[in-house]
Write a protein that holds these residues in place. Structure first.
Motif, PDB file in Angstrom:
ATOM      1  N   PRO A 105       0.822  -1.220   0.000  1.00  0.00           N
ATOM      2  CA  PRO A 105       0.000   0.000   0.000  1.00  0.00           C
ATOM      3  C   PRO A 105       0.852   1.266   0.000  1.00  0.00           C
ATOM      4  O   PRO A 105       1.848   1.363   0.725  1.00  0.00           O
ATOM      5  CB  PRO A 105      -0.802  -0.122   1.302  1.00  0.00           C
ATOM      6  CG  PRO A 105      -0.813  -1.576   1.614  1.00  0.00           C
ATOM      7  CD  PRO A 105       0.501  -2.105   1.134  1.00  0.00           C
ATOM      8  N   VAL A 106       0.455   2.246  -0.801  1.00  0.00           N
ATOM      9  CA  VAL A 106       1.170   3.522  -0.845  1.00  0.00           C
ATOM     10  C   VAL A 106       0.542   4.547   0.086  1.00  0.00           C
ATOM     11  O   VAL A 106       1.140   5.603   0.321  1.00  0.00           O
ATOM     12  CB  VAL A 106       1.223   4.088  -2.277  1.00  0.00           C
ATOM     13  CG1 VAL A 106       1.962   3.138  -3.203  1.00  0.00           C
ATOM     14  CG2 VAL A 106      -0.175   4.395  -2.800  1.00  0.00           C
ATOM     15  N   HIS A 107      -0.663   4.269   0.595  1.00  0.00           N
ATOM     16  CA  HIS A 107      -1.253   5.169   1.583  1.00  0.00           C
ATOM     17  C   HIS A 107      -0.531   4.962   2.901  1.00  0.00           C
ATOM     18  O   HIS A 107      -0.612   3.903   3.521  1.00  0.00           O
ATOM     19  CB  HIS A 107      -2.742   4.892   1.760  1.00  0.00           C
ATOM     20  CG  HIS A 107      -3.345   5.586   2.953  1.00  0.00           C
ATOM     21  ND1 HIS A 107      -3.291   6.954   3.120  1.00  0.00           N
ATOM     22  CD2 HIS A 107      -3.994   5.085   4.055  1.00  0.00           C
ATOM     23  CE1 HIS A 107      -3.894   7.280   4.259  1.00  0.00           C
ATOM     24  NE2 HIS A 107      -4.307   6.170   4.846  1.00  0.00           N
ATOM     25  N   GLN A 108       0.207   5.986   3.329  1.00  0.00           N
ATOM     26  CA  GLN A 108       1.002   5.909   4.553  1.00  0.00           C
ATOM     27  C   GLN A 108       0.568   7.025   5.491  1.00  0.00           C
ATOM     28  O   GLN A 108       0.902   8.198   5.268  1.00  0.00           O
ATOM     29  CB  GLN A 108       2.493   6.069   4.224  1.00  0.00           C
ATOM     30  CG  GLN A 108       3.067   4.967   3.374  1.00  0.00           C
ATOM     31  CD  GLN A 108       3.410   3.739   4.198  1.00  0.00           C
ATOM     32  OE1 GLN A 108       3.893   3.861   5.319  1.00  0.00           O
ATOM     33  NE2 GLN A 108       3.177   2.566   3.657  1.00  0.00           N
ATOM     34  N   PRO A 109      -0.201   6.718   6.531  1.00  0.00           N
ATOM     35  CA  PRO A 109      -0.641   7.759   7.465  1.00  0.00           C
ATOM     36  C   PRO A 109       0.531   8.558   8.021  1.00  0.00           C
ATOM     37  O   PRO A 109       1.608   8.014   8.276  1.00  0.00           O
ATOM     38  CB  PRO A 109      -1.343   6.952   8.569  1.00  0.00           C
ATOM     39  CG  PRO A 109      -1.829   5.717   7.867  1.00  0.00           C
ATOM     40  CD  PRO A 109      -0.755   5.386   6.870  1.00  0.00           C
ATOM     41  N   ASP A 110       0.291   9.859   8.166  1.00  0.00           N
ATOM     42  CA  ASP A 110       1.242  10.795   8.762  1.00  0.00           C
ATOM     43  C   ASP A 110       2.413  11.161   7.855  1.00  0.00           C
ATOM     44  O   ASP A 110       3.350  11.828   8.308  1.00  0.00           O
ATOM     45  CB  ASP A 110       1.785  10.279  10.108  1.00  0.00           C
ATOM     46  CG  ASP A 110       0.668  10.029  11.112  1.00  0.00           C
ATOM     47  OD1 ASP A 110      -0.281  10.841  11.144  1.00  0.00           O
ATOM     48  OD2 ASP A 110       0.732   9.031  11.854  1.00  0.00           O
ATOM     49  N   VAL A 111       2.383  10.755   6.603  1.00  0.00           N
ATOM     50  CA  VAL A 111       3.429  11.150   5.658  1.00  0.00           C
ATOM     51  C   VAL A 111       2.859  12.224   4.738  1.00  0.00           C
ATOM     52  O   VAL A 111       2.145  11.931   3.780  1.00  0.00           O
ATOM     53  CB  VAL A 111       3.947   9.953   4.827  1.00  0.00           C
ATOM     54  CG1 VAL A 111       5.016  10.426   3.829  1.00  0.00           C
ATOM     55  CG2 VAL A 111       4.514   8.884   5.745  1.00  0.00           C
ATOM     56  N   GLY A 112       3.158  13.496   5.049  1.00  0.00           N
ATOM     57  CA  GLY A 112       2.677  14.600   4.237  1.00  0.00           C
ATOM     58  C   GLY A 112       3.484  14.756   2.967  1.00  0.00           C
ATOM     59  O   GLY A 112       4.524  14.108   2.775  1.00  0.00           O
ATOM     60  N   LEU A 113       3.028  15.629   2.076  1.00  0.00           N
ATOM     61  CA  LEU A 113       3.699  15.806   0.791  1.00  0.00           C
ATOM     62  C   LEU A 113       5.130  16.310   0.976  1.00  0.00           C
ATOM     63  O   LEU A 113       6.044  15.868   0.278  1.00  0.00           O
ATOM     64  CB  LEU A 113       2.909  16.789  -0.080  1.00  0.00           C
ATOM     65  CG  LEU A 113       3.476  17.003  -1.481  1.00  0.00           C
ATOM     66  CD1 LEU A 113       3.349  15.728  -2.304  1.00  0.00           C
ATOM     67  CD2 LEU A 113       2.771  18.154  -2.186  1.00  0.00           C
ATOM     68  N   GLY A 114       5.342  17.227   1.922  1.00  0.00           N
ATOM     69  CA  GLY A 114       6.692  17.721   2.160  1.00  0.00           C
ATOM     70  C   GLY A 114       7.623  16.626   2.653  1.00  0.00           C
ATOM     71  O   GLY A 114       8.777  16.520   2.217  1.00  0.00           O
ATOM     72  N   ARG A 169      -4.840  12.871   4.474  1.00  0.00           N
ATOM     73  CA  ARG A 169      -4.326  14.228   4.673  1.00  0.00           C
ATOM     74  C   ARG A 169      -4.370  15.007   3.359  1.00  0.00           C
ATOM     75  O   ARG A 169      -4.749  16.183   3.328  1.00  0.00           O
ATOM     76  CB  ARG A 169      -2.901  14.165   5.210  1.00  0.00           C
ATOM     77  CG  ARG A 169      -2.271  15.523   5.442  1.00  0.00           C
ATOM     78  CD  ARG A 169      -0.795  15.412   5.762  1.00  0.00           C
ATOM     79  NE  ARG A 169      -0.237  16.730   6.024  1.00  0.00           N
ATOM     80  CZ  ARG A 169      -0.055  17.253   7.220  1.00  0.00           C
ATOM     81  NH1 ARG A 169      -0.368  16.550   8.296  1.00  0.00           N
ATOM     82  NH2 ARG A 169       0.449  18.452   7.373  1.00  0.00           N
ATOM     83  N   LEU A 170      -3.976  14.346   2.260  1.00  0.00           N
ATOM     84  CA  LEU A 170      -3.980  15.024   0.968  1.00  0.00           C
ATOM     85  C   LEU A 170      -5.390  15.470   0.587  1.00  0.00           C
ATOM     86  O   LEU A 170      -5.565  16.550   0.005  1.00  0.00           O
ATOM     87  CB  LEU A 170      -3.410  14.102  -0.111  1.00  0.00           C
ATOM     88  CG  LEU A 170      -3.252  14.733  -1.500  1.00  0.00           C
ATOM     89  CD1 LEU A 170      -2.242  15.880  -1.466  1.00  0.00           C
ATOM     90  CD2 LEU A 170      -2.833  13.690  -2.538  1.00  0.00           C
TER      91      LEU A 170
END
Length: 392
Positions: A105-114, A169-170
């Motif tokens: 899975p590429v959805h990783q909680p707490d990993v923002g775009l920055g 988040r996105l």
């Protein structure tokens, strides 16, 4: 895709009755990790194909995606879609591009775009300049559609480098993009991207040592000096942390949780103002204008002495004295910054330097309620410096 060594558990916020599709995808994969070859179900695989086929299509026009939406459509007869529904459409299609051919899975909680872009830079899949160019292009998008176009080119690069992204988040960020909360989104991206504690390749940014401020390391005459100073000057009058061109030059230390929230702290505001002042001060000079130990009082006193030596008359020296006296009476940091912005061009013309470490400290503490005596201390010290430099 395990950026931190383990697959995160999907969390559903209280009050939400159903997970978003990207969260369901994580749960679907986790339910099959007991086997020898973890895989996604046929339902997920088919849905991901539908998402990729809907890239660049208008929200609400593809029947295959309606079952994947979790944002409800209001039954009020309106002829336009809610902003959050449109944002979810774009988030779904970006997720489809990102998840394509990825085995985890590429959805990783707490990993923002920055944070994702910082990891992409440290992965060495792209050069630092290439990553920053793409991130800044996304951050300067004029509207949601332009932002999505940039992200469509960015997320496949993350997939190839094995880097995930928090799509819940996105969704919030895309929803906020065309509204008043865009600045907080921008600040969070910039602060995440400059976070020295983000896990990644061990280098000079992750050894626990604080990086020197930009004005200390600036190299006059270097090939990139002009472009860097122009980028910093573009932040004049702008909200701290929201100017993407300035992000590579920030060194403010801040807890990662505050970075993730895009918090506007005194430290960040002070560094932002100091950077813009230094850029204005430094332009056209072939020697560094950051001079340790030269306070605003000393610098203003040197201006007065130069005016007297150059026979500019008592009127010129009196005007400088009044200008400096007004600076000392600044009631808060904003007023202090305003007066410094009028002083720095004079210092530039006279080739008089300034201690920007000291200036940043003053900007950070001038009206800090936890330091009630800070402004008085600076006033007294700078006043002594002024008279000492003017009469020497």
């Amino acid at each position: 895709m395990r950026t931190n060594g383990s697959t995160p558990r999907t969390r559903t916020p209280a009050g939400r009755t159903r997970m978003f599709f990207w969260e369901e995808t994580v749960q679907d994969w986790q339910s099959r990790t007991q086997g020898r070859h973890p895989h996604f179900s046929e339902y997920v695989t088919r849905s991901l194909r539908a998402l990729r086929e809907s890239v660049n299509r208008e929200a609400g026009t593809d029947p295959a995606l309606r079952a994947l939406h979790r944002v409800p459509l209001p039954d009020d007869g309106r002829d336009h879609l809610p902003a959050r529904y449109i944002a979810e459409h774009h988030t779904l299609t970006l997720f489809g591009l990102h998840q394509h051919a990825a085995t985890e899975p590429v959805h990783q909680p707490d990993v923002g775009l920055g944070t994702a872009c910082l990891r992409l830079r440290r992965s060495e899949a792209l050069t630092q300049a290439a990553v920053e160019r793409r991130l800044i292009a996304a951050a300067t998008a004029q509207d949601l559609n332009e932002l999505v176009q940039h992200l469509q080119r960015l997320v496949p690069l993350m997939r190839h480098a094995g880097i995930g992204l928090d799509y819940t988040r996105l969704l919030r960020e895309l929803t906020a993009w065309d509204g008043p909360d865009r600045n907080r989104v921008l600040r969070s991206w910039g602060l995440q991207y400059t976070d020295p504690s983000t896990p990644g390749r061990q280098d000079e940014e992750t050894d626990g040592q604080e990086r020197a401020p930009y004005w200390v390391t600036f190299v006059p005459g270097s090939p990139q000096a002009g472009a860097e100073l122009a980028a910093l000057r573009s932040g004049t009058g702008r909200e701290p942390g929201t100017v993407a061109a300035m992000w590579p030059f920030h060194r403010t230390r801040m807890a990662s949780q505050w970075r993730n929230k895009g918090s506007l702290t005194r430290d960040l505001a002070a560094e932002h103002t100091a950077l813009t002042l230094f850029a204005r001060h430094q332009q056209t000079h072939d020697r560094r204008m950051h001079i340790a130990g030269t306070s605003p009082g000393t610098a203003a006193g040197m201006l007065v002495r130069k005016a007297a030596v150059d026979s500019e008359g008592k009127a010129a020296t009196a005007a400088l004295e009044r200008r400096f006296g007004t600076l000392l009476t600044s009631a808060d940091t904003d007023e202090l910054a305003m007066h410094l912005r009028s002083l720095v061009p004079l210092l530039n013309q006279a080739q008089v330097g300034l201690d920007y470490d000291l200036l940043r400290t003053a900007l950070r503490t001038w009206d800090d309620p936890r330091r009630p005596d800070a402004a008085t201390t600076f006033r007294q010290r700078w006043d002594r410096d002024f008279h000492g430099a003017a009469s020497s």
